[in-house]
Motif scaffolding. Structure first.
Motif, mmCIF file in Angstrom:
data_model
loop_
_atom_site.group_PDB
_atom_site.id
_atom_site.type_symbol
_atom_site.label_atom_id
_atom_site.label_comp_id
_atom_site.label_asym_id
_atom_site.label_seq_id
_atom_site.Cartn_x
_atom_site.Cartn_y
_atom_site.Cartn_z
ATOM 1 N N GLU A 179 0.805 -1.217 0.000
ATOM 2 C CA GLU A 179 0.000 0.000 0.000
ATOM 3 C C GLU A 179 0.841 1.272 0.000
ATOM 4 O O GLU A 179 1.720 1.434 0.845
ATOM 5 C CB GLU A 179 -0.931 0.036 1.216
ATOM 6 N N MET A 180 0.535 2.182 -0.919
ATOM 7 C CA MET A 180 1.154 3.515 -0.945
ATOM 8 C C MET A 180 0.308 4.534 -0.184
ATOM 9 O O MET A 180 0.824 5.547 0.278
ATOM 10 C CB MET A 180 1.332 3.982 -2.383
ATOM 11 N N PHE A 181 -0.980 4.289 -0.098
ATOM 12 C CA PHE A 181 -1.891 5.193 0.579
ATOM 13 C C PHE A 181 -2.616 4.455 1.699
ATOM 14 O O PHE A 181 -2.669 3.224 1.718
ATOM 15 C CB PHE A 181 -2.940 5.749 -0.397
ATOM 16 N N ALA A 182 -3.215 5.214 2.595
ATOM 17 C CA ALA A 182 -4.098 4.617 3.589
ATOM 18 C C ALA A 182 -5.388 4.164 2.904
ATOM 19 O O ALA A 182 -5.775 4.665 1.847
ATOM 20 C CB ALA A 182 -4.421 5.633 4.677
ATOM 21 N N TYR A 183 -6.054 3.200 3.514
ATOM 22 C CA TYR A 183 -7.385 2.813 3.051
ATOM 23 C C TYR A 183 -8.361 3.919 3.445
ATOM 24 O O TYR A 183 -8.394 4.359 4.592
ATOM 25 C CB TYR A 183 -7.812 1.490 3.680
ATOM 26 N N GLN A 184 -9.150 4.367 2.462
ATOM 27 C CA GLN A 184 -10.127 5.429 2.693
ATOM 28 C C GLN A 184 -11.530 4.832 2.669
ATOM 29 O O GLN A 184 -11.902 4.171 1.707
ATOM 30 C CB GLN A 184 -10.025 6.490 1.607
ATOM 31 N N LYS A 185 -12.273 5.112 3.710
ATOM 32 C CA LYS A 185 -13.641 4.606 3.797
ATOM 33 C C LYS A 185 -14.570 5.730 4.236
ATOM 34 O O LYS A 185 -14.242 6.481 5.166
ATOM 35 C CB LYS A 185 -13.740 3.459 4.819
ATOM 36 N N LYS A 186 -15.694 5.822 3.591
ATOM 37 C CA LYS A 186 -16.731 6.738 4.055
ATOM 38 C C LYS A 186 -17.719 5.944 4.898
ATOM 39 O O LYS A 186 -18.276 4.939 4.439
ATOM 40 C CB LYS A 186 -17.446 7.395 2.879
ATOM 41 N N ILE A 187 -17.914 6.400 6.113
ATOM 42 C CA ILE A 187 -18.768 5.673 7.055
ATOM 43 C C ILE A 187 -20.101 6.418 7.188
ATOM 44 O O ILE A 187 -20.133 7.651 7.189
ATOM 45 C CB ILE A 187 -18.072 5.543 8.428
ATOM 46 N N ARG A 188 -21.183 5.671 7.244
ATOM 47 C CA ARG A 188 -22.509 6.281 7.452
ATOM 48 C C ARG A 188 -23.204 5.585 8.617
ATOM 49 O O ARG A 188 -23.316 4.347 8.635
ATOM 50 C CB ARG A 188 -23.367 6.172 6.206
#
Length: 438
Positions: free
Chosen positions: A218-227
């Protein structure tokens, strides 16, 4: 490069190194094989010869940016450039995409190089004399640099065509900022037409000009949108308080660092090139939750950034527990990820090979190890990597002595154009060497 929030570099000059890498005067390490030595000398010579032309076309792209899905002029410029080199061109993959096909003089494997094309919808201050002519649209993420490098690699390799063992595909991809272009190109049968064995790409970033940076996985963090969905009835103060408790329950950083302060990625003490970087082993949210009501229900939404994929499955149960522990079990309806794009994951074998090749040819400092993962950003190059083994590089674009800071999606974004020279030379050589290896 998709970015979800803005971080300004108001205090960057106090922590940035005084001098960056500049490979302009570096000479290739002599190869034991005379033919290999000759082709890499040719690559350096041709790169220098076309450098000013590439700067001019980059500036043309910069002055005439086009938003995602509207890259018509950009497509025509790229298509003409490639055709003038004698490279076969396809434009039917998706939207305003362009795929150039360069067949070498000898048979071999197939390698793809990807460049993204679209600009951003913003009107930030731009210190360049060749500012955007299109109001509200800017190349504020460096895709103009990426296209110039892609065209430069195409020209350098075309001039060494007879020495190439295999085929090179130049994939100019639209609609990266909307995270749509790569996925749609694949959906529309790109791989049935070209089917490369490996794929490579880069993104210019705020690290020193001339510095290439990479890491496996991984080069980036995992991005998650939480609802979070709740029955109506909670006050705004209660929702704010609950959001803060949820953020606090998820919060984790290493060494007490602040990985949301993106200017720190270039700090030698805590940045990406330090094994003890603050940009690893973290989880945090954007902070304040977005709150709204609909159909007698309340919603809380935010983005979160996690570096460890094995921790992702713990996030939703943790949030649910916080809600119940704070007395809202009866109001709770659901919690879910509503946006979770794939992230860049570099193939370990190819990353090791690329690092070895570039260091052998251009010296140990030609490529720097990356020990962290950058939050907020992501790139739909990840869709290609799901289908094809590939590597994605960071290419430094900042020149701190000249106050040129290549912090993407920020006001006064600038790129030292020497990064074009570094990119064309280094990655032309990489492709040649990878074609020569089974």
């Amino acid at each position: 490069m998709k970015r979800l929030i803005l971080t300004l570099l108001c205090s960057a000059s106090s922590i940035l190194p005084a001098q960056g890498f500049n490979n302009k005067k570096e000479k290739a390490i002599p190869s034991k094989n005379l033919n290999e030595q000759t082709i890499h000398q040719s690559i350096q010579k041709e790169t220098d010869k076309i450098f000013n032309k590439l700067v001019n076309i980059r500036r043309d792209f910069h002055e005439n940016p086009e938003l995602s899905g509207k890259e018509k002029r950009t497509q025509e410029k790229i298509k003409k450039y490639l055709l003038d080199l004698g490279i076969e061109v396809q434009t039917e993959s998706y939207g305003h995409s362009v795929v150039g096909i360069l067949k070498g003089g000898k048979k071999g494997k197939k390698i793809a190089w990807r460049s993204d094309m679209d600009a951003l919808p913003n009107d930030y201050p731009d210190p360049e004399t060749f500012k955007s002519k299109i109001k509200g649209v800017q190349h504020g993420c460096g895709h103009d640099i990426h296209m110039a490098i892609g065209l430069g690699i195409a020209e350098v390799l075309a001039k060494n065509k007879q020495s190439l063992k295999g085929t090179v595909y130049f994939v100019f991809q639209p609609e990266e900022e909307t995270f749509k272009g790569a996925k749609e190109m694949l959906h529309n049968g790109l791989l049935s037409r070209i089917n490369p064995d490996e794929i490579y790409g880069l993104h210019v970033t705020a690290t020193p000009v001339g510095q290439i940076m990479v890491k496996s996985n991984e080069m980036f963090a995992y991005q998650k949108k939480i609802r979070i969905q709740l029955k109506n009835g909670l006050s705004e103060d209660e929702l704010n308080s609950l959001g803060k408790k949820i953020s606090n329950s998820l919060f984790r950083t290493s060494h007490g660092g602040k990985p949301w302060e993106l200017q720190s990625i270039v700090d030698p003490k805590i940045g990406l090139t330090n094994p003890d970087t603050i940009f690893k082993d973290y989880l945090f949210t954007d902070g304040k939750f977005n709150m709204y009501s609909k159909n007698n229900e309340s919603f809380l939404e935010t983005y979160l950034y996690e570096t460890n994929v094995s921790h992702l499955e713990k996030i939703i149960p943790t949030i649910q527990k916080v809600i119940e522990d704070n007395g809202y079990k009866d109001q709770f309806l659901s919690v879910s990820f509503v946006q979770e794009n794939p992230t860049i994951i570099n193939d370990e074998r190819l990353t090791r090979s690329a690092t070895e090749i570039l260091q052998n040819l251009y010296g140990k400092n030609a490529i720097a190890p990356d020990y962290g993962q950058v939050p907020f950003f992501n790139d739909d190059f990840s869709y290609f990597q799901e289908k094809i083994p590939g590597v994605y590089f960071f290419l430094g674009g900042s020149n701190f002595e000249k106050d040129v800071i290549a912090m993407n999606h920020s006001p006064n974004f600038q790129v030292d154009e020497e990064s074009i020279r570094t990119g064309v030379k280094s990655f032309s050589s990489l492709i040649v060497e990878r074609l020569n290896r089974n």
